[in-house]
Structure formats: structure tokens, C-alpha cells
Motif scaffolding. Sequence first.
Motif, PDB file in Angstrom:
ATOM      1  N   THR A 119       0.832  -1.201   0.000  1.00 47.72           N
ATOM      2  CA  THR A 119       0.000   0.000   0.000  1.00 47.72           C
ATOM      3  C   THR A 119       0.867   1.252   0.000  1.00 47.72           C
ATOM      4  O   THR A 119       1.878   1.317   0.694  1.00 47.72           O
ATOM      5  CB  THR A 119      -0.925   0.024   1.223  1.00 47.72           C
ATOM      6  OG1 THR A 119      -0.134   0.044   2.422  1.00 47.72           O
ATOM      7  CG2 THR A 119      -1.806  -1.207   1.250  1.00 47.72           C
ATOM      8  N   THR A 120       0.454   2.239  -0.784  1.00 49.18           N
ATOM      9  CA  THR A 120       1.151   3.518  -0.837  1.00 49.18           C
ATOM     10  C   THR A 120       0.132   4.639  -0.985  1.00 49.18           C
ATOM     11  O   THR A 120      -1.041   4.401  -1.309  1.00 49.18           O
ATOM     12  CB  THR A 120       2.135   3.590  -2.021  1.00 49.18           C
ATOM     13  OG1 THR A 120       1.434   3.280  -3.231  1.00 49.18           O
ATOM     14  CG2 THR A 120       3.288   2.632  -1.842  1.00 49.18           C
ATOM     15  N   ASN A 134      -0.055   8.892  -2.518  1.00 44.00           N
ATOM     16  CA  ASN A 134       0.623  10.004  -3.176  1.00 44.00           C
ATOM     17  C   ASN A 134      -0.445  10.833  -3.890  1.00 44.00           C
ATOM     18  O   ASN A 134      -1.644  10.560  -3.771  1.00 44.00           O
ATOM     19  CB  ASN A 134       1.680   9.503  -4.163  1.00 44.00           C
ATOM     20  CG  ASN A 134       2.864  10.466  -4.264  1.00 44.00           C
ATOM     21  OD1 ASN A 134       2.688  11.684  -4.132  1.00 44.00           O
ATOM     22  ND2 ASN A 134       4.052   9.938  -4.494  1.00 44.00           N
ATOM     23  N   TYR A 165      -4.805   6.779  -3.049  1.00 48.93           N
ATOM     24  CA  TYR A 165      -4.210   5.641  -2.365  1.00 48.93           C
ATOM     25  C   TYR A 165      -4.103   4.492  -3.366  1.00 48.93           C
ATOM     26  O   TYR A 165      -4.963   4.342  -4.245  1.00 48.93           O
ATOM     27  CB  TYR A 165      -5.049   5.224  -1.165  1.00 48.93           C
ATOM     28  CG  TYR A 165      -5.160   6.294  -0.105  1.00 48.93           C
ATOM     29  CD1 TYR A 165      -4.135   6.513   0.806  1.00 48.93           C
ATOM     30  CD2 TYR A 165      -6.287   7.105  -0.022  1.00 48.93           C
ATOM     31  CE1 TYR A 165      -4.230   7.496   1.782  1.00 48.93           C
ATOM     32  CE2 TYR A 165      -6.406   8.088   0.950  1.00 48.93           C
ATOM     33  CZ  TYR A 165      -5.377   8.281   1.842  1.00 48.93           C
ATOM     34  OH  TYR A 165      -5.471   9.258   2.804  1.00 48.93           O
ATOM     35  N   GLY A 205       1.252   0.420  -6.652  1.00 49.43           N
ATOM     36  CA  GLY A 205       1.433   1.554  -7.546  1.00 49.43           C
ATOM     37  C   GLY A 205       0.248   1.884  -8.425  1.00 49.43           C
ATOM     38  O   GLY A 205       0.323   2.805  -9.243  1.00 49.43           O
ATOM     39  N   VAL A 210      10.099   0.651  -2.104  1.00 48.39           N
ATOM     40  CA  VAL A 210       8.761   1.216  -2.168  1.00 48.39           C
ATOM     41  C   VAL A 210       8.751   2.560  -2.871  1.00 48.39           C
ATOM     42  O   VAL A 210       7.718   2.997  -3.388  1.00 48.39           O
ATOM     43  CB  VAL A 210       8.165   1.316  -0.743  1.00 48.39           C
ATOM     44  CG1 VAL A 210       8.823   2.437   0.046  1.00 48.39           C
ATOM     45  CG2 VAL A 210       6.648   1.514  -0.791  1.00 48.39           C
ATOM     46  N   ASP A 211       9.884   3.245  -2.923  1.00 52.59           N
ATOM     47  CA  ASP A 211       9.939   4.538  -3.623  1.00 52.59           C
ATOM     48  C   ASP A 211       9.583   4.389  -5.096  1.00 52.59           C
ATOM     49  O   ASP A 211       9.088   5.325  -5.727  1.00 52.59           O
ATOM     50  CB  ASP A 211      11.334   5.169  -3.486  1.00 52.59           C
ATOM     51  CG  ASP A 211      11.633   5.587  -2.052  1.00 52.59           C
ATOM     52  OD1 ASP A 211      10.660   5.770  -1.284  1.00 52.59           O
ATOM     53  OD2 ASP A 211      12.812   5.730  -1.693  1.00 52.59           O
ATOM     54  N   ASP A 247       5.927   5.091  -5.868  1.00 50.85           N
ATOM     55  CA  ASP A 247       5.370   6.401  -5.558  1.00 50.85           C
ATOM     56  C   ASP A 247       4.605   7.005  -6.728  1.00 50.85           C
ATOM     57  O   ASP A 247       3.674   7.788  -6.536  1.00 50.85           O
ATOM     58  CB  ASP A 247       6.483   7.364  -5.125  1.00 50.85           C
ATOM     59  CG  ASP A 247       6.859   7.165  -3.653  1.00 50.85           C
ATOM     60  OD1 ASP A 247       6.101   6.461  -2.967  1.00 50.85           O
ATOM     61  OD2 ASP A 247       7.886   7.697  -3.222  1.00 50.85           O
ATOM     62  N   ASN A 253       2.584  -2.961   4.591  1.00 49.57           N
ATOM     63  CA  ASN A 253       2.211  -1.586   4.919  1.00 49.57           C
ATOM     64  C   ASN A 253       3.472  -0.786   5.247  1.00 49.57           C
ATOM     65  O   ASN A 253       4.096  -1.006   6.286  1.00 49.57           O
ATOM     66  CB  ASN A 253       1.241  -1.588   6.108  1.00 49.57           C
ATOM     67  CG  ASN A 253       0.858  -0.191   6.564  1.00 49.57           C
ATOM     68  OD1 ASN A 253       1.079   0.797   5.860  1.00 49.57           O
ATOM     69  ND2 ASN A 253       0.273  -0.101   7.747  1.00 49.57           N
ATOM     70  N   HIS A 254       3.847   0.134   4.366  1.00 50.69           N
ATOM     71  CA  HIS A 254       5.015   0.982   4.593  1.00 50.69           C
ATOM     72  C   HIS A 254       4.640   2.329   5.203  1.00 50.69           C
ATOM     73  O   HIS A 254       5.499   3.199   5.331  1.00 50.69           O
ATOM     74  CB  HIS A 254       5.768   1.195   3.276  1.00 50.69           C
ATOM     75  CG  HIS A 254       6.368  -0.056   2.720  1.00 50.69           C
ATOM     76  ND1 HIS A 254       7.697  -0.386   2.896  1.00 50.69           N
ATOM     77  CD2 HIS A 254       5.831  -1.084   2.019  1.00 50.69           C
ATOM     78  CE1 HIS A 254       7.950  -1.546   2.309  1.00 50.69           C
ATOM     79  NE2 HIS A 254       6.821  -1.991   1.773  1.00 50.69           N
ATOM     80  N   GLU A 255       3.381   2.480   5.559  1.00 49.26           N
ATOM     81  CA  GLU A 255       2.905   3.763   6.088  1.00 49.26           C
ATOM     82  C   GLU A 255       2.858   3.748   7.611  1.00 49.26           C
ATOM     83  O   GLU A 255       3.166   2.751   8.255  1.00 49.26           O
ATOM     84  CB  GLU A 255       1.538   4.072   5.486  1.00 49.26           C
ATOM     85  CG  GLU A 255       1.570   4.135   3.954  1.00 49.26           C
ATOM     86  CD  GLU A 255       0.211   4.439   3.372  1.00 49.26           C
ATOM     87  OE1 GLU A 255      -0.309   5.543   3.637  1.00 49.26           O
ATOM     88  OE2 GLU A 255      -0.342   3.584   2.659  1.00 49.26           O
ATOM     89  N   GLN A 276      -7.716   2.438  -2.847  1.00 48.26           N
ATOM     90  CA  GLN A 276      -6.980   1.339  -2.230  1.00 48.26           C
ATOM     91  C   GLN A 276      -7.889   0.111  -2.099  1.00 48.26           C
ATOM     92  O   GLN A 276      -8.325  -0.275  -1.015  1.00 48.26           O
ATOM     93  CB  GLN A 276      -6.415   1.754  -0.876  1.00 48.26           C
ATOM     94  CG  GLN A 276      -5.131   1.011  -0.523  1.00 48.26           C
ATOM     95  CD  GLN A 276      -4.299   1.763   0.488  1.00 48.26           C
ATOM     96  OE1 GLN A 276      -4.660   1.821   1.661  1.00 48.26           O
ATOM     97  NE2 GLN A 276      -3.176   2.344   0.072  1.00 48.26           N
TER      98      GLN A 276
END
Length: 557
Positions: free
Chosen positions: A361-362, A364, A372, A376, A412-413, A416, A439-441, A517
Motif C-alpha cells: 500500500t502507498t 501520493n 491511495y 502503484g 517502495v519509492d 510512488d 504496509n510501509h505507512e 486502495q
Amino acid sequence: MGKIAIIFSSLPFLLCTILMVAQAEDPYLYFDWKVTYGTLSPLGVPQQVILINGQFPGPNLNTTTNNNIVVNVFNQLDEPLLFTWAGIQQRKNSWQDGTPGTMCPIQPGTNYTYRFQVKDQIGSYYYYPTTGFLKAAGGYGGLRVNSRLLIPVPYADPEDDYTVLIGDWYKQSHKALRKTLDQGKSIGRPDGVLINGKQGKVGDEKEEPLFTMKPGKTYKYRICNVGLKNSLNFRIQGHKMKLVELEGSHTVQNEYDSLDVHLGQCFGVLVTANQDPKDYYMVASVRFTKYHLQATGKIRYTNGKGPASNALPEAPTGWVWSLNQFRSFRWNLTASAARPNPQGSFHYGQINITRTVKLVTTANTVDGKLRYAVNGVSHIDTETPLKLAEYYEAADKVFKYDNIGDDPPANVDQLDKITLAPIVLNFKYRDFIEVIFENHEKSVQTFHLAGYSFFPVAIEVGTWTPEKRKNYNLLDAVSKYNIQVYPKSWAAILLTFDNVGMWNVRNECMERAYLGQQLYISVPTPERVLRDEYNIPDNAVLCGIVKDMPKPRPYTP
């Protein structure tokens, strides 16, 4: 005389035939719902809410294993409407799942009749509207599935059975909140918390109790988080809660002072009235936030002689406590119960994994607007529901299968840069699949999988690697339909995809789901046969590109 003898000698056969016909189908329960707006003040300010037959929250659906449910919904709102039955595993019947990817919405001034079966299930669930951010105005209610009398439950019958719907709430209307999201902004923090539609007020002796208990008796409380954004902690002043059921599965019966109830999650607990006879407060408060919001509701002993204490029990702090509580939940392997996933029951740890899918999940912005995403890609709903496009063999005109990879970049970048598209994964029928949520958040995420229960075998801090499988619980993970993923953590689930249809995977935070998401999983049938999937309902609403297309040939027996 001879004729009379023949008639009477045939009577046992006729009676037997009648009984066989009567037992051929499980019982039907019928409900008529009039869905309207009304004005209430859940947080002390008049606002528009959704009423079902004049009720907020909506009426409880009280059913029993294998009942056939018929709900005729009259949409008297000013916008399209769909209901989903969260956690109900509609075997071979995603036609009735009530999401924009499976059904055309019920237009204002029209009605639609849902027909589904609570096949091989028991437990605590709820329903809510899925279109247009309507859940922010209510429209939710409890749905319980009782065990058949022939199937014993692993505890004595409670004196009564209570539904407790807890959730955060906003003073703004759902239309104002939706406009904020459409402008690419977050809806921010909620304004309060409700218990069964009320905030409660500590110290108000005129406040009526939500529930009553007789001294010495034991009661079942079904607690569901029906909110939009926050995990909540639930506790009852002066009382222990014995966990007996979690999201449709009997559990090992541990006692808890409080329970973290994540978005979309439902618990069944037993509470015994073994304290001094007076009033006591239930408390629901937000978790994992810098702000404090709570709601209270009274429980009264029938011979109570005093008000509840104003000293409320404290909630735990930190998410590590919550993770440890999750690890204490265990499936009751000795209980008799309906099991919707027979292939995976008991022996899921001995089945070979055929495919691993990692979902990262990301968040931006896209063209300056908040979105969300999963791997990607931020999901967008289509004018033609995905299930209908697939059934009418027009999928290539609406979406592309597998447009997110099974194994996204480790960095994970690289995710983005978010793109917008409908997300549909194609899973082979009856494959045993491992799904990793990463989950990187900084916030706790909760995901729901429609149409299935699954085995949550691990939740750990960090990033997932295949070596982590050695830490999986392959014996008694609780079969359930929601999974929470803590900040900078991952969660793994295992299940057999043996339920044909188009099934929604969504973040239970409605802001995140609304802004992309979520995704759908298509589980196709190898043949167009009724053994694998029901035919499209005769009353199905058609829209988009399939509206005027000829109906495909029906499935055959």
C-alpha cells in the motif's frame, strides 16, 4: 372398498414425498427495507442520516445457518445505492455482493431484491452501503447467523444476545465529505464515536440504558466496528469479556479486559452479570491516534440500585499491545460448527502454495489530488461493473487482468508514481494462494476479502521475505475475513480460491477505499456450469456497455 384401501396404503409414500420436498430447500426469510433520509443529532448537531424502515442504525438481520435471505430494498434516497453483506460468503453468487464491481446500483425511486444464502456459516457480521460514500450517513446494521439447533455451540445458551455497533462519526454530511475527497483532500479526523448511533454522556443519570442484564446471567455481545477511519478499543466497566467467536469462527475462550476492534471487524463475547447490581458503562475509544475520542453506553442490572461510576476504564496504549492481542486469538478446533472453507479446515498448513501475491500500500498525489494505491495502481470504478463485463465477454472493453504484479519492487519509492486503472487479478479456480499485505505507512491498515474466509498466519514488523514462512501459525489460526496490518509491518494470509466469482479486496478505511486502495479478484469457472456458479439473477440491473447486449447462454446443470 378396494379404491379406499389403495388410497390409504399410498398415504405413507405421499407423506414421505411431501416431507422430502419440504426439506429440499432451506428456510427463506423475507425483509422489506425502505431506505430514506432523516434528521438526527448523533453528536448533538442536527444532520442528515440514512434510515432503514425509520431506524438508525438499521434493523438487525437475525438468521440461522443455511437460511435463504431475501431483502427487497426500496431506494428513496436521491442517489444510487448498493448494500454489501460484509463477511457473508455468498457461495457461487458474487452477483449479490453489493459492490460497484459486481452490480449496477439501485437507482433512486426504484427497488431491487437481494437473494443470497448464509451457507455453512455462523457468527457476527454487518451490512452497509457501498456507493457514494453513503456509509458516512449510516445505513448500516447488524447481521447475525445463529447455529442450527442440531449443531452444538461450545458454550451454554446465553440469556440474551445483543448487537453493539461501534464506529467513528463525522458531523459533516456524506455529500460534503465526498466532495472533499473528490477535490483530492483527506476528510481529516472524525468528530466523535458512536455506540448504536449514540455518543452517550458520562454522569447523565437520566440516560436510558442500551442493554439490561439479570444478576448471575450470562449474555452474548456481538461487537462490530462499523466506522470509517479508526480502530477502536472496546471495554465494559468492571466486567471481563470471554471471547467465543471472531468473524464467523469459534475461538479458544480467553478472557479480556478490553478488545481492539479494527475497521470492519466483529467479535462475539460472553459477559456475566457478576458485579454489584447497578449501572455500568461500555466504552469505545479511538486507537493509534494523537487525538482522543470516545463514546459510552449504559448497561443496567435489572435490580440495579445505583448509577455507574464516572471513573472509566483506560484503554491500552501503543500498537504492540494490539499485535500481541491478535497473537492470542486461536481457532477452537474442537468445536462443531459450519465451516465455509472445508478444503482448508484444520489442515491448511499441509497444502502446497501455488502462487504468492504481495500487495503493497502507498499514498501520493495524482495531478495534485490525493490517491491511495496497491502496488502503484489506484483502483477506479467503471461504469460497467467488472463482473457484468466479464460475464458478457466484454472484459477487454472495460479492464485488463493482472495489471499489478504479484511481486512489486522491493524499493517502495519505485511505487510512488501512482497510475489510475481498474485493478483485477485473475486467480485460477481452487489454487491455494498466499497473499502478503505490506504496509510501509504510519497508520494501521485493515483489509477485507469478500466471498471468502482465510487463515491469517502471521503479522510481523518489517518487510516480508520467503524465510518468514518459518514463523507462520500453520495449526490454529482463526478463519476470518479481515486482516489488520500495523505500521511498517506485513501480514500473511492463506486460502483456497474455490468460490467462483468477482470478489472485492478493500481497505476498510472508507477514505482509502474511495480513493483507490482496493481491487477485485476474478475466480473464473472452468466450465459454464451451475455446479461452480449461479446464473445471473433474472432481476439483475444492467448498465454501461452491457445494457443492451444479448444475454449470454445460461450456465447448465
